[in-house]
Design an enzyme around this catalytic site. Structure first.
Site, short mmCIF file in Angstrom:
data_model
loop_
_atom_site.label_atom_id
_atom_site.label_comp_id
_atom_site.label_asym_id
_atom_site.label_seq_id
_atom_site.Cartn_x
_atom_site.Cartn_y
_atom_site.Cartn_z
N LYS A 15 39.31 59.34 38.99
CA LYS A 15 39.09 58.34 39.87
C LYS A 15 39.52 58.42 41.38
CE LYS A 15 38.34 53.22 40.06
NZ LYS A 15 38.55 51.96 39.27
N ASP A 109 38.17 40.86 35.31
CA ASP A 109 36.63 41.24 35.47
C ASP A 109 36.21 41.53 34.20
OD1 ASP A 109 34.33 41.36 37.21
OD2 ASP A 109 34.99 43.39 37.90
#
Length: 178
Positions: A15, A109
């Site tokens: 990432k 989330d």
């Protein structure tokens, strides 16, 4: 990105912050925090961080285990998940969230796109990008920002992130289950 960890000859997920965001202090802080938070969690249903560092141009990255499969949002769109499979996956996500909560982490989330189902039908909670520690002395500016995915947010999270508790994640999981 998909990569290879040379030292162990295994696939990994990498990432990296988009270059356009790499100079924004709050984005960098959240990115750094995400890798730190995930590294604190060692659970079979939570993605694992392997390492982190800086590219030659000083862009931060972190390396995670590589998973093959698809996220729950994709599976829902395809349809056809049997009731027993849904229950099995929800139990796995509950175990991951329980572990995170016991270790002082609120995800903030929880949604189908952040639940990855591997080829062995194991659920993995991903994307701790806006996660925060509950009752932490170490606060971030983003802890007080309203962040998350509106369709899955608890009412208190929609008002202020300072109101968020582990119950907010449970509310979001309830929406996913629905």
């Amino acid at each position: 990105y998909k990569g290879i960890q040379d030292s162990l000859k295994r696939k990994v997920a990498i990432k990296v912050i988009h270059k356009k965001l790499a100079n924004q202090r709050l984005v960098l802080e959240q990115f750094e925090r995400e890798s730190y938070i995930i590294a604190q969690l060692n659970h079979p249903h939570v993605i694992h961080v392997i390492d982190k560092g800086l590219l030659k141009d000083k862009t931060p990255y972190f390396i995670m285990e590589y998973l093959q499969g698809q996220d729950l949002a994709q599976l829902i769109q395809q349809g056809g998940l049997e009731v027993n499979k849904k229950i099995e996956l929800v139990i796995q996500v509950c175990k991951a969230l329980s572990y995170a909560h016991k270790n002082g982490v609120i995800h903030r989330d929880i949604k189908p796109a952040n639940i990855f189902i591997d080829q062995e039908n194991h659920a993995h909670v991903l994307d701790f990008g806006i996660a925060q520690f509950c009752d932490s002395q170490e606060k971030s500016e983003t802890d007080d920002m309203i962040m998350g995915t509106l369709a899955y947010m608890s009412p208190e999270q929609q008002e202020s992130s300072s109101n968020v508790t582990i119950l907010s994640d449970i509310f979001s999981l309830g929406v996913v289950m629905y």
